[in-house]
Design an enzyme around this catalytic site. Sequence first.
Site, PDB file in Angstrom:
ATOM      1  N   ASP A  22       0.828  -1.206   0.000  1.00 41.59           N
ATOM      2  CA  ASP A  22       0.000   0.000   0.000  1.00 41.59           C
ATOM      3  C   ASP A  22       0.866   1.260   0.000  1.00 41.59           C
ATOM      4  O   ASP A  22       2.022   1.234   0.443  1.00 41.59           O
ATOM      5  CB  ASP A  22      -0.915  -0.021   1.242  1.00 41.59           C
ATOM      6  CG  ASP A  22      -2.090   0.925   1.097  1.00 41.59           C
ATOM      7  OD1 ASP A  22      -2.394   1.351  -0.036  1.00 41.59           O
ATOM      8  OD2 ASP A  22      -2.722   1.252   2.122  1.00 41.59           O
ATOM      9  N   HIS A  39       2.446   3.664  -8.841  1.00 43.61           N
ATOM     10  CA  HIS A  39       2.351   2.237  -9.149  1.00 43.61           C
ATOM     11  C   HIS A  39       3.580   1.799  -9.963  1.00 43.61           C
ATOM     12  O   HIS A  39       4.129   0.723  -9.759  1.00 43.61           O
ATOM     13  CB  HIS A  39       1.072   1.933  -9.931  1.00 43.61           C
ATOM     14  CG  HIS A  39      -0.184   2.208  -9.146  1.00 43.61           C
ATOM     15  ND1 HIS A  39      -0.360   1.739  -7.858  1.00 43.61           N
ATOM     16  CD2 HIS A  39      -1.318   2.909  -9.446  1.00 43.61           C
ATOM     17  CE1 HIS A  39      -1.559   2.134  -7.415  1.00 43.61           C
ATOM     18  NE2 HIS A  39      -2.145   2.848  -8.353  1.00 43.61           N
ATOM     19  N   LEU A 133      11.620 -20.209  -5.152  1.00 45.06           N
ATOM     20  CA  LEU A 133      10.586 -19.319  -4.593  1.00 45.06           C
ATOM     21  C   LEU A 133       9.280 -19.417  -5.387  1.00 45.06           C
ATOM     22  O   LEU A 133       9.287 -19.372  -6.620  1.00 45.06           O
ATOM     23  CB  LEU A 133      11.088 -17.864  -4.647  1.00 45.06           C
ATOM     24  CG  LEU A 133      10.057 -16.804  -4.227  1.00 45.06           C
ATOM     25  CD1 LEU A 133       9.833 -16.828  -2.718  1.00 45.06           C
ATOM     26  CD2 LEU A 133      10.495 -15.405  -4.673  1.00 45.06           C
TER      27      LEU A 133
HETATM   28  C1  FPP Z   1      -2.069   0.128  -3.254  1.00 43.96           C
HETATM   29  O1  FPP Z   1      -1.612   1.461  -3.239  1.00 43.96           O
HETATM   30  C2  FPP Z   1      -1.500  -0.574  -4.391  1.00 43.96           C
HETATM   31  C3  FPP Z   1      -2.237  -1.113  -5.382  1.00 43.96           C
HETATM   32  C4  FPP Z   1      -3.700  -1.044  -5.419  1.00 43.96           C
HETATM   33  C5  FPP Z   1      -1.604  -1.794  -6.532  1.00 43.96           C
HETATM   34  C6  FPP Z   1      -0.280  -2.435  -6.265  1.00 43.96           C
HETATM   35  C7  FPP Z   1       0.385  -2.607  -7.556  1.00 43.96           C
HETATM   36  C8  FPP Z   1       1.710  -2.563  -7.771  1.00 43.96           C
HETATM   37  C9  FPP Z   1       2.685  -2.428  -6.690  1.00 43.96           C
HETATM   38  C10 FPP Z   1       2.256  -2.631  -9.147  1.00 43.96           C
HETATM   39  C11 FPP Z   1       1.819  -3.787  -9.977  1.00 43.96           C
HETATM   40  C12 FPP Z   1       2.091  -5.090  -9.344  1.00 43.96           C
HETATM   41  C13 FPP Z   1       2.881  -6.064  -9.850  1.00 43.96           C
HETATM   42  C14 FPP Z   1       2.975  -7.369  -9.141  1.00 43.96           C
HETATM   43  C15 FPP Z   1       3.663  -5.907 -11.064  1.00 43.96           C
HETATM   44  P1  FPP Z   1      -2.702   2.617  -3.290  1.00 43.96           P
HETATM   45  O2  FPP Z   1      -2.869   3.018  -4.716  1.00 43.96           O
HETATM   46  O3  FPP Z   1      -3.948   2.206  -2.606  1.00 43.96           O
HETATM   47  O4  FPP Z   1      -1.973   3.737  -2.479  1.00 43.96           O
HETATM   48  P2  FPP Z   1      -2.665   4.858  -1.579  1.00 43.96           P
HETATM   49  O5  FPP Z   1      -3.289   4.142  -0.408  1.00 43.96           O
HETATM   50  O6  FPP Z   1      -1.509   5.700  -1.164  1.00 43.96           O
HETATM   51  O7  FPP Z   1      -3.643   5.588  -2.442  1.00 43.96           O
END
Ligand code: FPP
Length: 252
Positions: A22, A39, A133
């Site tokens: 997150d 992201h 892994l």
């Molecule tokens: C949460 O941060 C994150 C996500 C909803 C997506 C996670 C995706 C990635 C790390 C990249 C793609 C993944 C892979 C495996 C290649 P948020 O957007 O909710 O952050 P915030 O709470 O600060 O708004």
Amino acid sequence: MSSPSSKLDRNSLPAHVAIIMDGNGRWAQNRGLMRLMGHRSGVKTVKKIVTAARELGLQVLTLYAFSSENWKRPEQEVSGLMTLLKSYLENELSTMLDNNIKLRCMGRKEQLPTKVREVLDTSIRKTAGNTGLILNLALSYGGRSEIVRAARILASKCAEGTLHPDEITEDLLSAHLYSTGLPDPDLVIRTGGEYRLSNFLLWQASYAEIYITDTNWPDFSKNDFHLALENYQERQRRFGRTGDQVQKQEPL
Ligand code: FPP
């Protein structure tokens, strides 16, 4: 000064670490950038942490990459995330093959765009024989719907007469979750500082240790990962027993 990660005991690592990645959006917003840049930066962290997990010899790393609720985000963010996911899978296949990493996924794969599903299926198939892994990506995943799905499968077996309700045990239900065959997570890490599970591994994480850090996912480093593992190693896992029983190593 020695690095904090040097305290890590390589002989008592968790078998399965699961991460709620997150804070990408906040990371970007703090810098005046579009959320998608967060992201994109998060993908770099994914690569670093997969490498760290492999170097340590962990058995399973589960990453919450897209929840069933994330479909509610603005269309542009959803499609941006799908594009990042597809390019991650395409670019990392050779690394997975070179490093004996086996890819798995959990979630409603059928809801993913066809192009993403295709590269995902290809990577899962090509890495299926790997023995190192297990990288388990939670995609279009929700813990409650996973349990409902398992309940429906078991209910249909009962309805067709191949299963008796009394035969439904915790192990049998576990075997009908997406995570079938994987050990339950020992440690759930959440970055970004929020204190919630967000529908992640609701069944499997029942005895997981939880580690929450304020660090946003794009800033989460290998050293931060080692610190989380060190913190895990300082915990006493009791599984309902008393501390005395654990010290005497009485069986579970
Ligand atoms: C949460 O941060 C994150 C996500 C909803 C997506 C996670 C995706 C990635 C790390 C990249 C793609 C993944 C892979 C495996 C290649 P948020 O957007 O909710 O952050 P915030 O709470 O600060 O708004």
